[in-house]
Design an enzyme around this catalytic site. Structure first.
Site: not given
Lengths: 277, 249
Positions: B126, B22-24
């Protein structure tokens, strides 16, 4: 039709290269009651004959709204038609949701045709026994398509399907060149007159037909009985004079009659149903 | 596409692989994009910088791209996510062309498609870490809209992302007009970009201006703005400040 040893399932070819099950499905379309579609540059009219099973029952719905800009008229197995209409509505609304823009008719029709084709190539399925006249408006103009159980589709200026549709087609063939530039009112009148051809002698009443219109700045909707009756009254004087009025597909005859509608409408229409008010 | 492997260790449960998918946080980011409607269509400006945190690392990043025949997309935020979006749109425009039927995707459709994508990703926790500006002209109608990474989307006569919202839009609210000519539009955008250059630390002095009209898209060659650093307040910033020994005489 004839029985032979190659017609048991849809995945069997005949030696002459035919898929009989598909052809039998197209027969089912010819048995259904008539449906007619016409289009001009800016409008599409779909009309059909309402035939009820018996006097006690209501008639089956044969024209469905798919979206504000697309309508479909069916002939054949109405249950199959309902299922396909639901599919079309679903496709249309999904497109609108994602792109906030109406689905173009041509693309919808191709998806429908591909869906029908699948049923001609699976041994555990059968073809849809319904023909669909899809009329709609998109940015490239007004369109009328006919979708076959075979998975073929064609674009038309005007078309008729179902029983006794040949009579309507003959009428439409005579008149189709004027449809492109036709006004909305003339288009509706032509549709109703084409319906009358399929009735072959039976009195034309607004209770016998369903007419729907869609066009530029006019979302798909059904015409009410009153409006239909008004159009009928412009070319049908009295039931007995039907044969004479029948010859008048020449416009000059219709025009003076339209002028006198006020008087004609009231005169001796004993057959008119009580709803005509 | 997201796999959760739960490793139980007494009362603790760790999702080993899930987080790496996931994009954090964003890594390489682009700063503001500013766009306006003008007489013949849309004008959009962005600089060519890709920052890696506080380092101005990449200086040749094109943050505006043409989409189909009728649209122009500008993005700020994570550059790799922007490239991913371009891949989605590539697929979309390809399928649209394959129909070969005279219909084509307009800016409104692309904007709504992107809104759906961005919102969907946000719901899955995400996100595509971008704020997108979508402009275009189709059949004479101009369209300009914005989508954020959480799926907020709207249309307006002038839009900006990031710092542009705070520094450029007030200028545009005062000075934007319906019938700006091309030259006036460019001047207005340059005024906004100059303010951003002075005040946004992630801006670099290398920008492009893209023009979208009925005829199509043209993205200019990169160029720099003239800046002036000899303002008295810049040469001696602490003059007259509380506690300083410098006085303005």
């Amino acid at each position: 039709m004839f029985r032979n040893q190659y017609d048991t399932d849809v995945t069997t070819w005949s030696p002459t290269g035919r898929l009989f099950q598909v052809e039998y499905a197209m027969e089912a379309v010819k048995q259904g009651s008539a449906a007619i579609g016409l289009r001009s540059r800016s409008h599409v009219v779909l009309a059909c004959v309402n035939k009820a099973q018996s006097e006690l029952s209501s008639h089956q719905r044969k024209i469905f709204k798919v979206d504000d800009h697309i309508g479909v008229a069916i002939a054949g197995l109405t249950a199959d038609g309902r299922v396909l209409s639901r599919y079309m509505r679903s496709e249309s609304i999904n497109h609108s949701f994602t792109y906030e823009s109406p689905l173009s008719v041509g693309r919808l029709v191709v998806r429908l045709a591909d869906k029908a084709q699948v049923c001609t190539q699976r041994s555990w399925k059968r073809p849809y026994g319904v023909g669909l006249l899809v009329g709609g408006l998109d940015e490239s103009g007004a369109h009328l398509y006919y979708n076959c159980p075979s998975g073929n589709y064609f674009e038309y200026q005007a078309f008729a399907i179902g029983s006794r549709s040949q009579a309507a087609k003959t009428y439409l063939e005579r008149r189709y060149e004027s449809f492109q530039e036709s006004s909305r009112e003339d288009l509706i009148k032509d549709a109703i007159m084409a319906i009358r051809e399929t009735l072959q002698g039976e009195t034309l009443k607004s209770s016998l037909c369903t007419v729907s219109v869609l066009g530029v700045e006019e979302p798909f909707h059904f015409l009410d009985q009153e409006s239909i009756q008004k159009v009928i009254d412009t070319f049908e004087k009295v039931p007995e004079e039907e044969e004479d009025a029948g010859e008048g597909e020449a416009e000059p005859e219709a025009a003076p009659v339209a002028a006198g509608t006020g008087e004609q409408g009231g005169s001796g229409d004993q057959d008119v149903a009580p709803m005509e008010m | 596409m997201t796999f959760t492997i739960q490793i139980e260790n007494g009362t603790e449960v760790r999702n080993a692989e899930a987080d790496s998918q996931r994009t954090l946080y964003p890594y390489v980011t682009g700063t503001s994009v500013v766009a306006i409607k003008y007489k013949d269509g849309i004008l959009m400006a962005s600089d060519m910088g890709g920052s890696y945190g506080s380092t101005l690392r990449y200086k040749n990043v094109e943050r505006m791209k043409a989409i189909g025949k009728h649209s122009l997309l500008g993005a700020s935020g994570e550059i790799s996510d922007f490239q991913e979006i371009l891949r989605y749109l590539d697929e979309l425009t390809l399928n649209d062309n394959m129909w070969d039927d005279g219909n084509s995707l307009g800016p409104k459709e692309v904007h709504n498609y992107l809104t759906r994508v961005m919102y969907n990703r946000r719901n899955k926790f995400n996100p595509l870490w971008n704020t997108l500006v979508l402009g275009g002209v189709k059949n004479g109608e101009k369209y300009l809209g914005m989508v954020s990474m959480i799926g907020v989307s709207f249309e307006d006569n002038h839009v900006a992302t990031g710092f542009g919202n705070h520094l450029a839009r007030p200028i545009l609210r005062d000075e934007w007009r319906e019938d700006l000519s091309f030259e006036e539009g460019v001047k207005l955008l340059e005024k906004c970009m100059r303010v951003l250059l002075y005040r946004d630390r992630s801006a670099i002095n290398k920008l492009q201006i893209a023009k979208m009209t009925e005829e199509g898209v043209t993205v200019s060659e990169p160029y720099s703005l003239k800046t002036f650093w000899e303002f008295k307040a810049f040469t001696n910033p602490t003059v007259g400040a509380e506690g300083s020994w410098l006085y303005d005489n």
